[in-house]
Design a protein around this motif. Structure first.
Motif, PDB file in Angstrom:
ATOM      1  N   ILE A 269     -21.216  15.067  40.781  1.00 11.60           N
ATOM      2  CA  ILE A 269     -21.006  16.357  40.016  1.00 11.60           C
ATOM      3  C   ILE A 269     -21.206  17.368  41.124  1.00 11.60           C
ATOM      4  O   ILE A 269     -20.331  18.361  41.333  1.00 11.60           O
ATOM      5  N   ASN A 270     -22.330  17.185  41.989  1.00  9.35           N
ATOM      6  CA  ASN A 270     -22.714  18.204  43.078  1.00  9.35           C
ATOM      7  C   ASN A 270     -22.173  17.605  44.381  1.00  9.35           C
ATOM      8  O   ASN A 270     -23.055  18.254  45.436  1.00  9.35           O
ATOM      9  N   ASP A 271     -21.443  16.610  44.656  1.00  8.86           N
ATOM     10  CA  ASP A 271     -21.289  16.009  45.854  1.00  8.86           C
ATOM     11  C   ASP A 271     -19.957  16.845  46.497  1.00  8.86           C
ATOM     12  O   ASP A 271     -18.956  16.792  46.293  1.00  8.86           O
ATOM     13  N   ASP A 272     -20.207  17.854  47.364  1.00 13.48           N
ATOM     14  CA  ASP A 272     -19.341  18.666  48.102  1.00 13.48           C
ATOM     15  C   ASP A 272     -18.512  17.841  49.043  1.00 13.48           C
ATOM     16  O   ASP A 272     -17.623  18.607  49.714  1.00 13.48           O
ATOM     17  N   ARG A 273     -18.760  16.702  49.325  1.00 19.48           N
ATOM     18  CA  ARG A 273     -17.726  16.046  50.099  1.00 19.48           C
ATOM     19  C   ARG A 273     -16.688  15.659  49.385  1.00 19.48           C
ATOM     20  O   ARG A 273     -15.553  15.418  50.078  1.00 19.48           O
ATOM     21  N   GLY A 340      -7.100  10.482  56.450  1.00 24.02           N
ATOM     22  CA  GLY A 340      -7.032  11.290  55.130  1.00 24.02           C
ATOM     23  C   GLY A 340      -7.741  10.608  53.904  1.00 24.02           C
ATOM     24  O   GLY A 340      -7.879  11.554  52.837  1.00 24.02           O
ATOM     25  N   ASP A 341      -8.371   9.816  53.747  1.00 23.96           N
ATOM     26  CA  ASP A 341      -9.028   9.176  52.744  1.00 23.96           C
ATOM     27  C   ASP A 341     -10.478   9.152  52.747  1.00 23.96           C
ATOM     28  O   ASP A 341     -11.132   8.699  53.813  1.00 23.96           O
ATOM     29  N   VAL A 342     -10.957   9.865  52.110  1.00 20.27           N
ATOM     30  CA  VAL A 342     -12.421   9.946  52.061  1.00 20.27           C
ATOM     31  C   VAL A 342     -13.289   8.797  51.875  1.00 20.27           C
ATOM     32  O   VAL A 342     -14.236   8.715  52.336  1.00 20.27           O
ATOM     33  N   PHE A 343     -12.719   7.875  51.010  1.00 15.36           N
ATOM     34  CA  PHE A 343     -13.585   6.688  50.772  1.00 15.36           C
ATOM     35  C   PHE A 343     -13.197   5.499  51.656  1.00 15.36           C
ATOM     36  O   PHE A 343     -14.023   4.697  51.717  1.00 15.36           O
TER      37      PHE A 343
END
Length: 488
Positions: A269-273, A340-343
């Protein structure tokens, strides 16, 4: 015969599959479009997957496991025990037939007639669940939950022919790409889901976009999320069948797109990434992990933990459902390695789902059996999803069906006996990986050759500089591609 001989040798050495007389329960969790890089035990850092990681910490983690380039052929090879080069394995059925039936455009009889041309069961043909049926003298029951797989469309008659005593899920893969169906199929009957009013199960386009994302976030007529229905029924099935051994195959929808989840998990919920859609996608992976945790908890409550072996794997590699279509399209390229893939769901391998590059076909695989499989162990054994049939046959102490392409992984899992190895595995109808780490891909009329041990990211095509090696592997490839089946 080779499996019977192996069991005989193990028996003479004093080895036994079970500490008790009970045959092991088998649970196969088959994730959908889950790249290994999405799991903590394979290097993921943003999405915490403690329950799947627990399977690895208390069991064995494989690094050289192969599925297929996309859903249907992966499931066809899983259920038949045949590699994808065999004739007929790619003759998969088309989706949307159940939807046409609901609209009055197609009858059940006509559907069965249409499906006869698509990988129809041959007389005497053996499928994955029928291995357990052979073992029913030991009391085995078989159940499938989720995407009820055969091509992109199946029927009640086919599910029974394939050996399932009990099932709940979608007969149609097109509808299975929505998470809020008005009903699911339960043993040939419709199970209504009151409060779900979208006839298309809430399905939208699978790619990310403002319009489709807004539609998915509108929860009108979406009371029951299908994956929550499945896990409730799985837990009830385990409880109801605790007195005898069972084989459960959970072919989950997660984390296949479109990105759709009842709510964002509190971890994000609060993960700014993460963008909002990335938070939702991460929550789908998190739900899969939570459901694995619920299965583990139920087994412990019923004191079935030590009597149950759990396998966790995926049909194919990572797919991007949460980025702009242009970035998603880049994932089809050999040059793509997660940019480009954050994961970084493909784990820095080349390509994504729909390709025969490593990011599309190399999949996670974990096996856990307390007291039998060494905790926190790993294996580089070359294996494929068509190995499950032979493995389950040996686990259930039945003769493996003749003419199949798989090998039993049990000697590696139990660190006992001699492991039979593949000369090579054939994947996606255009790729072959050898036991010593060479990979041949025939793509757009061009041959690519990689040494995966030195170059797992497939950055260096060695075809021109190694003509003798190329020719030797081509010979194997040509032998297996479009080859005759040996199991009929």
């Amino acid at each position: 015969m080779k499996y019977q001989l192996l069991i005989l040798l193990l028996t003479l050495s004093g080895f036994s599959l079970q500490a008790s007389s009970r045959q092991p329960n088998i649970i196969l969790i088959y994730a959908d479009d889950l790249g290994a890089g999405l799991l903590g035990c394979y290097g993921q850092t943003i999405i915490q997957t403690p329950n799947i990681d627990r399977l690895a910490n208390e069991g064995m983690q494989f690094s050289n496991m192969y599925g297929s380039v996309y859903c249907a052929p992966a499931r066809a090879t899983l259920l038949t025990g045949l590699h994808q080069g065999r004739k007929g394995v790619w003759n998969i059925s088309k989706a949307g037939k159940t939807i046409a039936m609901d609209k009055g455009q197609l009858t059940a009889e006509r559907l069965e007639q249409q499906l006869k041309s698509h990988i129809a069961a041959k007389p005497g043909e053996v499928f994955l669940a029928q291995v357990a049926q052979v073992a029913q003298e030991a009391g085995y029951k078989t159940a499938q939950f989720g995407k009820l797989d055969w091509g992109f469309q199946t029927t009640h008659q086919r599910l029974k022919r394939h050996g399932w005593d009990h099932y709940l899920g979608y007969l149609d893969h097109q509808r299975a790409h929505g998470f809020y169906p008005t009903y699911l199929w339960l043993n040939g009957q419709k199970l209504p889901l009151e409060g779900n009013t979208n006839l298309n199960a809430g399905k939208t386009k699978e790619s990310y976009g403002k319009g489709t994302t807004a539609t998915r976030r509108d929860k009108t007529g979406k009371k029951h999320y299908s994956q929550n229905v499945f896990i409730r029924h799985i837990l009830n099935y385990i409880e109801d069948n605790q007195e005898h051994p069972f084989f459960i195959y959970h072919s989950t929808q997660l984390p296949h797109g479109p990105v759709d989840i009842p709510e964002v998990h509190e971890d994000f919920i609060n993960d700014d990434r993460l963008s909002e859609v990335e938070k939702e996608y991460a929550s789908m992976v998190k739900m899969l992990d939570d459901h694995v945790g619920l299965i583990l908890k139920k087994l412990e409550e019923l004191e079935l933990d030590n009597d149950t072996i759990i396998f966790f794997t995926s049909d194919n590699g990572h797919e991007i459902y949460y980025l702009e279509p242009k970035i998603k399209a880049n994932g089809r390229r050999l040059e793509y390695h997660g940019e480009g893939d954050v994961f970084r769901g493909s784990g820095d391998l080349a390509g994504l789902k729909w390709t025969s590059w490593q990011g599309g076909i190399n999949v996670p695989m974990i096996a856990r059996w307390p007291g039998k499989i060494k905790a926190n162990s790993s294996s580089e054994l070359l294996c494929a999803n068509y190995d499950f049939m032979a493995t389950f046959s040996e686990l259930m102490e039945t003769e493996a069906p003749q003419g199949k392409d798989g090998i039993s992984l049990l000697p590696t899992l139990l660190a006992s006996g001699k492991q039979i190895e593949h000369e090579s595995v054939f994947v996606g109808n255009n790729a072959l990986i050898t036991q010593d780490g060479w990979k041949l891909v025939h793509h757009e009329k061009k041959y690519y050759l990689f040494n995966l041990k030195n170059d797992p990211g497939e950055r260096n095509n060695l075809a021109q500089g190694n003509p003798e090696k190329l020719q030797a592997i081509q010979k194997i490839f040509n032998r297996e591609q479009n080859s005759q089946r040996k199991d009929l």
